[in-house]
Design a protein around this motif. Structure first.
Motif, PDB file in Angstrom:
ATOM      1  N   GLU A 154      16.617  -9.137  -3.483  1.00 19.88           N
ATOM      2  CA  GLU A 154      15.595  -8.536  -5.348  1.00 19.88           C
ATOM      3  C   GLU A 154      14.544  -8.463  -5.362  1.00 19.88           C
ATOM      4  O   GLU A 154      14.102  -7.732  -6.427  1.00 19.88           O
ATOM      5  CB  GLU A 154      15.875 -10.333  -5.889  1.00 19.88           C
ATOM      6  CG  GLU A 154      16.175 -10.784  -5.484  1.00 19.88           C
ATOM      7  CD  GLU A 154      17.794 -10.733  -6.553  1.00 19.88           C
ATOM      8  OE1 GLU A 154      17.547  -9.787  -7.191  1.00 19.88           O
ATOM      9  OE2 GLU A 154      19.086 -10.893  -5.766  1.00 19.88           O
ATOM     10  N   ASP A 155      13.588  -7.431  -4.079  1.00 17.03           N
ATOM     11  CA  ASP A 155      12.046  -7.562  -4.532  1.00 17.03           C
ATOM     12  C   ASP A 155      12.479  -5.969  -4.817  1.00 17.03           C
ATOM     13  O   ASP A 155      13.205  -5.220  -4.969  1.00 17.03           O
ATOM     14  CB  ASP A 155      11.325  -6.731  -2.964  1.00 17.03           C
ATOM     15  CG  ASP A 155      11.019  -8.339  -2.633  1.00 17.03           C
ATOM     16  OD1 ASP A 155      10.848  -9.132  -3.191  1.00 17.03           O
ATOM     17  OD2 ASP A 155      11.305  -8.549  -1.212  1.00 17.03           O
ATOM     18  N   VAL A 156      11.268  -5.782  -5.656  1.00 16.84           N
ATOM     19  CA  VAL A 156      11.153  -4.041  -6.196  1.00 16.84           C
ATOM     20  C   VAL A 156       9.964  -3.829  -5.692  1.00 16.84           C
ATOM     21  O   VAL A 156       9.184  -4.221  -5.539  1.00 16.84           O
ATOM     22  CB  VAL A 156      11.116  -4.038  -7.940  1.00 16.84           C
ATOM     23  CG1 VAL A 156      10.458  -2.793  -7.899  1.00 16.84           C
ATOM     24  CG2 VAL A 156      12.057  -4.675  -8.554  1.00 16.84           C
ATOM     25  N   HIS A 157      10.622  -2.621  -4.792  1.00 15.62           N
ATOM     26  CA  HIS A 157       8.758  -1.461  -3.422  1.00 15.62           C
ATOM     27  C   HIS A 157       8.538  -1.128  -4.414  1.00 15.62           C
ATOM     28  O   HIS A 157       8.055   0.028  -4.817  1.00 15.62           O
ATOM     29  CB  HIS A 157       9.837  -0.820  -2.372  1.00 15.62           C
ATOM     30  CG  HIS A 157       9.055  -0.781  -1.919  1.00 15.62           C
ATOM     31  ND1 HIS A 157       9.655  -0.371  -0.134  1.00 15.62           N
ATOM     32  CD2 HIS A 157       7.645  -1.253  -1.203  1.00 15.62           C
ATOM     33  CE1 HIS A 157       8.922  -0.813   0.859  1.00 15.62           C
ATOM     34  NE2 HIS A 157       7.598  -0.641   0.414  1.00 15.62           N
ATOM     35  N   VAL A 158       6.892  -1.657  -4.899  1.00 22.14           N
ATOM     36  CA  VAL A 158       6.348  -0.769  -6.065  1.00 22.14           C
ATOM     37  C   VAL A 158       4.942   0.415  -4.989  1.00 22.14           C
ATOM     38  O   VAL A 158       5.101   1.211  -5.931  1.00 22.14           O
ATOM     39  CB  VAL A 158       5.556  -1.508  -7.245  1.00 22.14           C
ATOM     40  CG1 VAL A 158       6.480  -2.348  -8.147  1.00 22.14           C
ATOM     41  CG2 VAL A 158       4.883  -3.090  -6.020  1.00 22.14           C
ATOM     42  N   VAL A 159       4.568   0.014  -3.856  1.00 25.35           N
ATOM     43  CA  VAL A 159       4.178   0.696  -2.863  1.00 25.35           C
ATOM     44  C   VAL A 159       4.365   0.514  -1.357  1.00 25.35           C
ATOM     45  O   VAL A 159       5.383   0.000  -1.105  1.00 25.35           O
ATOM     46  CB  VAL A 159       2.390   0.070  -3.295  1.00 25.35           C
ATOM     47  CG1 VAL A 159       1.705   1.099  -2.090  1.00 25.35           C
ATOM     48  CG2 VAL A 159       1.677  -0.103  -4.501  1.00 25.35           C
ATOM     49  N   GLY A 160       4.125   1.538  -1.067  1.00 22.45           N
ATOM     50  CA  GLY A 160       4.784   2.512  -0.666  1.00 22.45           C
ATOM     51  C   GLY A 160       4.737   3.558  -0.262  1.00 22.45           C
ATOM     52  O   GLY A 160       4.612   4.865  -0.386  1.00 22.45           O
ATOM     53  N   ARG A 161       3.464   3.236   1.133  1.00 22.16           N
ATOM     54  CA  ARG A 161       2.823   4.990   1.479  1.00 22.16           C
ATOM     55  C   ARG A 161       1.643   4.966   2.842  1.00 22.16           C
ATOM     56  O   ARG A 161       1.693   3.676   3.232  1.00 22.16           O
ATOM     57  CB  ARG A 161       1.563   5.449   0.585  1.00 22.16           C
ATOM     58  CG  ARG A 161       0.788   4.399  -0.073  1.00 22.16           C
ATOM     59  CD  ARG A 161      -0.577   4.936  -0.894  1.00 22.16           C
ATOM     60  NE  ARG A 161      -1.308   3.629  -1.219  1.00 22.16           N
ATOM     61  CZ  ARG A 161      -2.438   4.017  -0.756  1.00 22.16           C
ATOM     62  NH1 ARG A 161      -3.053   4.420   0.325  1.00 22.16           N
ATOM     63  NH2 ARG A 161      -3.322   2.632  -0.946  1.00 22.16           N
ATOM     64  N   ASN A 162       1.565   5.833   2.994  1.00 24.14           N
ATOM     65  CA  ASN A 162       0.600   6.138   4.077  1.00 24.14           C
ATOM     66  C   ASN A 162      -0.972   5.926   3.826  1.00 24.14           C
ATOM     67  O   ASN A 162      -1.167   6.488   2.559  1.00 24.14           O
ATOM     68  CB  ASN A 162       0.144   7.618   4.198  1.00 24.14           C
ATOM     69  CG  ASN A 162      -0.056   7.751   5.592  1.00 24.14           C
ATOM     70  OD1 ASN A 162      -0.689   7.064   6.779  1.00 24.14           O
ATOM     71  ND2 ASN A 162      -0.052   9.244   6.235  1.00 24.14           N
ATOM     72  N   ALA A 163      -1.624   4.989   4.060  1.00 18.28           N
ATOM     73  CA  ALA A 163      -3.099   4.441   4.225  1.00 18.28           C
ATOM     74  C   ALA A 163      -3.837   5.921   3.966  1.00 18.28           C
ATOM     75  O   ALA A 163      -4.579   5.851   4.008  1.00 18.28           O
ATOM     76  CB  ALA A 163      -3.232   3.392   4.684  1.00 18.28           C
ATOM     77  N   SER A 164      -3.758   7.402   5.454  1.00 19.44           N
ATOM     78  CA  SER A 164      -4.235   7.974   5.759  1.00 19.44           C
ATOM     79  C   SER A 164      -4.535   9.295   4.762  1.00 19.44           C
ATOM     80  O   SER A 164      -2.908   9.376   4.913  1.00 19.44           O
ATOM     81  CB  SER A 164      -4.350   7.694   6.434  1.00 19.44           C
ATOM     82  OG  SER A 164      -5.365   8.847   7.221  1.00 19.44           O
TER      83      SER A 164
END
Ligand SMILES: NC(=O)c1ccc[n+]([C@@H]2O[C@H](COP(=O)([O-])OP(=O)(O)OC[C@H]3O[C@@H](n4cnc5c(N)ncnc54)[C@H](OP(=O)(O)O)[C@@H]3O)[C@@H](O)[C@H]2O)c1
Length: 426
Positions: free
Chosen positions: A392-402
């Motif tokens: 059910e989750d919407v993935h709002v942030v997925g990114r490289n921290a660097s």
């Protein structure tokens, strides 16, 4: 084992730092991977006090983003002062820093050489010695991985001139293991040297590296070429008799690295190690990922930048690379299948908002990533850490921290058989 300690690794997202973090976590310690990408900056002091609260040991394996004389000196002096002051305030009991074998022998050459970098490392060491905090300085020889940089530093288009000076390089895994051992030991208030098991001449090291990686350039031995412009002799880069030696031989690492590279290339080729239906499923799923990601990126470009040519958005080099590893129908969960992929984020890469309609289990392998599902907390993860998102989750942030280092993670999905693995969301 020692009692569980809180250990802060400054530069915990780097080549050595990420391995030190994993090693110490596997040995049961509470480890903070600290770097600008996790909100800790030794140059500005940002986040230092919070990260160090309650820490017994600090391991500093950060590196200056620039190797030029002035910025490198500013980095190691300012960072060193800020870090040591914060350690004093937090009552840290052991400061461990990584430096280079022969630093004090590499200070002398003029402009254009790397000697300014070694003067900056020397300044870092002097600050540590004067700080009053119990310390151990680890001097490592050149990393095997650094052979590529040596080749790049000394090249024209067809040949590379290198001094045939003696070296005793070592693999980054062995560096990290030795640094972790030191961090768990008593402070020496002195220096320990670590190195690889074998000596090899610089030109031969690079020759073997190029040959194993299929690079046709010729290496020419030239006694006047020095080491990054610094005059060197056979004593300059090798450790003394009491060095602790890592077990990994250069030839072993070369063969492991090139075998891994070949395996990755094979996996990236049309799913050649998967059979029949699995191939189709993975191909469809990947089309889904790439298609969804591209359409979202283009949509985002349409929305936000009327004055920016669309072509610029489509040539963006920061997209995640997804590589399928394994797909399997789950017979005892009718209608469901398991899918395992690796995701590689180039520096600065960020996913559009999406969902998977699946259970997703993430395990970080390299670098540092930021994840958040809607309604959840944003978390920054480093190697060895995990993340879960539900159907059910919407993935709002997925990114490289660097912005400077790549990151890589494994995702294991449990999903409806044949359904797309990624769908756009708002
Ligand atoms: N290369 C060799 O052969 C060799 C040999 C002996 C010793 N060494 C030493 O080994 C150490 C580690 O090298 P490496 O190759 O692992 O470095 P690296 O991969 O370049 O990683 C550098 C780390 O420093 C962090 N960093 C940069 N600026 C920072 C700041 N302002 N505050 C806090 N952290 C900061 C980076 O964080 P972000 O990812 O967030 O930018 C990253 O985690 C260096 O000190 C080097 O002198 C190297």
């Amino acid at each position: 084992m020692n009692n569980k300690m809180k250990i802060v690794v400054i530069g915990g997202s780097g080549l050595i730092g990420s391995k030190v973090v994993t090693n110490l976590r596997q040995r049961g310690h509470e480890v903070v991977a600290a770097s600008p990408s996790t909100g800790v900056n030794t140059l500005t002091g940002e986040g230092l006090a919070e990260a160090l609260a309650g820490a017994q040991v600090v391991v500093d394996v950060a590196n200056s983003p620039s190797f030029e004389d002035k910025p490198a000196l500013e980095f190691f002096e300012t960072s060193g002062r800020n870090l040591l002051a914060a350690e004093k305030a937090a009552g840290v009991k052991h400061h461990v820093a990584l430096s280079v074998v022969g630093t004090d022998r590499l200070l002398g050459s003029g402009p254009g050489s790397l000697s300014g970098y070694f003067r900056a490392k020397m300044a870092q060491e002097n600050l540590i010695k004067a700080s009053g905090i119990p310390f151990t300085i680890v001097h490592a020889t050149q990393f095997f991985e650094f052979a590529k940089n040596i080749a790049q530093s000394a090249t024209d288009s067809s040949s590379i001139r290198l001094s045939p000076v003696l070296m005793q390089p070592m693999v980054s895994d062995d560096v990290a293991a030795a640094v972790a051992d030191v961090a768990l030991g008593e402070p020496m208030n002195g220096m320990v040297e670590i190195a690889g098991p074998d000596q090899i001449r610089q030109d031969e090291l690079v020759r073997q590296f190029l040959s194993a990686t299929g690079d046709a350039r010729k290496v020419i031995a030239d006694a006047n070429a020095g080491y990054f412009g610094i005059a060197v002799n056979d004593q300059s880069l090798v450790p003394g008799a009491n060095a602790r030696l890592g077990p990994t031989h250069f030839a072993e690492w070369l063969s492991r690295t090139t075998t891994q590279k070949t395996a990755t290339e094979k996996q990236s080729a049309p799913a050649s190690n998967l059979s029949g239906d699995a191939v189709k499923v993975v191909a469809l799923l990947l089309c889904g990922i790439v298609f969804a990601a591209l359409s979202l990126r283009n949509a985002a470009a349409d929305d936000s930048s009327t004055d920016k040519p669309k072509a610029a958005a489509t040539t963006e080099p920061k997209e995640a690379k997804v590589t399928p590893l394994l797909s399997k129908e789950l017979m005892d969960l009718p209608g469901k299948e398991g899918l395992m992929v690796t995701v590689e984020y180039p520096p600065g890469s960020s996913d559009p908002i999406h969902r998977h309609n699946a259970h997703g289990f993430i395990y970080v392998l390299e670098g540092s990533i930021v994840m958040q599902v809607r309604g959840g907390k944003e978390v920054t993860l480093t190697p060895g850490q995990t993340f879960y998102e539900g159907p059910e989750d919407v993935h709002v942030v997925g990114r490289n921290a660097s912005q400077t280092k790549a990151a890589k993670f494994v995702v294991f999905f449990v999903k409806d058989k044949g359904a797309p693995v990624l769908v756009p969301a708002k």
